[in-house]
Motif scaffolding. Structure first.
Motif, PDB file in Angstrom:
ATOM      1  N   LEU A 152       0.880  -1.164   0.000  1.00 58.69           N
ATOM      2  CA  LEU A 152       0.000   0.000   0.000  1.00 58.69           C
ATOM      3  C   LEU A 152       0.916   1.212   0.000  1.00 58.69           C
ATOM      4  O   LEU A 152       1.750   1.369   0.885  1.00 58.69           O
ATOM      5  N   ASP A 165      -4.899   4.869  -0.504  1.00 63.53           N
ATOM      6  CA  ASP A 165      -5.044   3.455  -0.136  1.00 63.53           C
ATOM      7  C   ASP A 165      -5.259   3.301   1.367  1.00 63.53           C
ATOM      8  O   ASP A 165      -6.114   2.539   1.815  1.00 63.53           O
ATOM      9  N   ARG A 184      -8.750   4.655   2.469  1.00 65.97           N
ATOM     10  CA  ARG A 184      -9.839   3.742   2.127  1.00 65.97           C
ATOM     11  C   ARG A 184      -9.955   2.639   3.172  1.00 65.97           C
ATOM     12  O   ARG A 184     -11.047   2.287   3.609  1.00 65.97           O
ATOM     13  N   LEU A 185      -8.830   2.121   3.612  1.00 64.41           N
ATOM     14  CA  LEU A 185      -8.861   1.061   4.616  1.00 64.41           C
ATOM     15  C   LEU A 185      -9.409   1.560   5.942  1.00 64.41           C
ATOM     16  O   LEU A 185     -10.059   0.814   6.671  1.00 64.41           O
ATOM     17  N   SER A 236     -12.937  -0.933   5.930  1.00 62.19           N
ATOM     18  CA  SER A 236     -12.348  -2.231   6.261  1.00 62.19           C
ATOM     19  C   SER A 236     -13.022  -2.896   7.456  1.00 62.19           C
ATOM     20  O   SER A 236     -13.816  -2.291   8.168  1.00 62.19           O
ATOM     21  N   ASN A 282      -9.856  -6.151  -2.433  1.00 59.27           N
ATOM     22  CA  ASN A 282      -9.424  -5.302  -3.549  1.00 59.27           C
ATOM     23  C   ASN A 282      -9.673  -6.040  -4.859  1.00 59.27           C
ATOM     24  O   ASN A 282      -9.945  -7.234  -4.866  1.00 59.27           O
ATOM     25  N   GLU A 283      -9.583  -5.327  -5.952  1.00 59.75           N
ATOM     26  CA  GLU A 283      -9.824  -5.916  -7.262  1.00 59.75           C
ATOM     27  C   GLU A 283      -8.528  -6.128  -8.029  1.00 59.75           C
ATOM     28  O   GLU A 283      -8.541  -6.310  -9.237  1.00 59.75           O
ATOM     29  N   LEU A 284      -7.410  -6.104  -7.342  1.00 59.45           N
ATOM     30  CA  LEU A 284      -6.118  -6.170  -8.013  1.00 59.45           C
ATOM     31  C   LEU A 284      -5.604  -7.590  -8.186  1.00 59.45           C
ATOM     32  O   LEU A 284      -4.588  -7.798  -8.841  1.00 59.45           O
ATOM     33  N   ARG A 332      -2.166  -7.000  -0.606  1.00 54.53           N
ATOM     34  CA  ARG A 332      -1.236  -5.886  -0.438  1.00 54.53           C
ATOM     35  C   ARG A 332      -1.143  -5.553   1.049  1.00 54.53           C
ATOM     36  O   ARG A 332      -2.113  -5.697   1.785  1.00 54.53           O
ATOM     37  N   ASP A 340      -6.527  -5.853   0.797  1.00 51.85           N
ATOM     38  CA  ASP A 340      -5.576  -4.867   1.281  1.00 51.85           C
ATOM     39  C   ASP A 340      -5.563  -4.988   2.797  1.00 51.85           C
ATOM     40  O   ASP A 340      -6.620  -5.078   3.430  1.00 51.85           O
TER      41      ASP A 340
END
Length: 126
Positions: free
Chosen positions: A12, A17, A20-21, A25, A40-42, A46, A84
């Motif tokens: 991250l 990033d 957002r968490l 989260s 996440n959509e990655l 992370r 994440d």
């Protein structure tokens, strides 16, 4: 043991990033660590670390905790879902030896791996 890289894509990096968490989260905790986890959509896990001066005033001690956490994550990353993770060290982490921190992190990664997309488990946000 096979090499376990910690590429830039597994970190991250931006304040966005981390922010957002802090808002979307779910929390998963252990005695010495608290993790904020969000899907996440990655396509891969992370990690972001937060080890404040409240944990220890000495940078060398904070860096030891971060180094152990990164190493543990590198070896476990492939077994984690696409999430994440913001790992926050608690004050008590500074008092523990390396082996017990590693063992606790392994338990934490296992708990995160069993989450269903980081949804529906953990502490509710207000």
């Amino acid at each position: 043991m096979a090499p376990a890289p910690f590429p830039r894509a597994a970190r991250l990096l931006t304040p966005k990033d981390f922010a957002r968490l802090r808002t979307v989260s779910r929390r998963v905790g252990t005695r010495h660590f608290s993790a904020e986890v969000a899907a996440n959509e990655l396509g891969g896990a992370r990690l972001g670390l937060a080890v404040s001066k409240r944990v220890s005033k000495k940078a060398v001690r904070r860096n030891r905790i971060k180094r152990i956490a990164r190493d543990s994550f590198r070896h476990t990353r492939d077994g984690l879902p696409a999430v994440d993770i913001l790992l926050v060290a608690r004050f008590s982490a500074d008092q523990e030896d390396n082996a017990s921190l590693r063992a606790e992190l392994v338990r934490l990664w296992q708990r995160i791996a069993t989450l269903n997309g980081a949804e529906g488990v953990g502490t509710m946000r207000a």
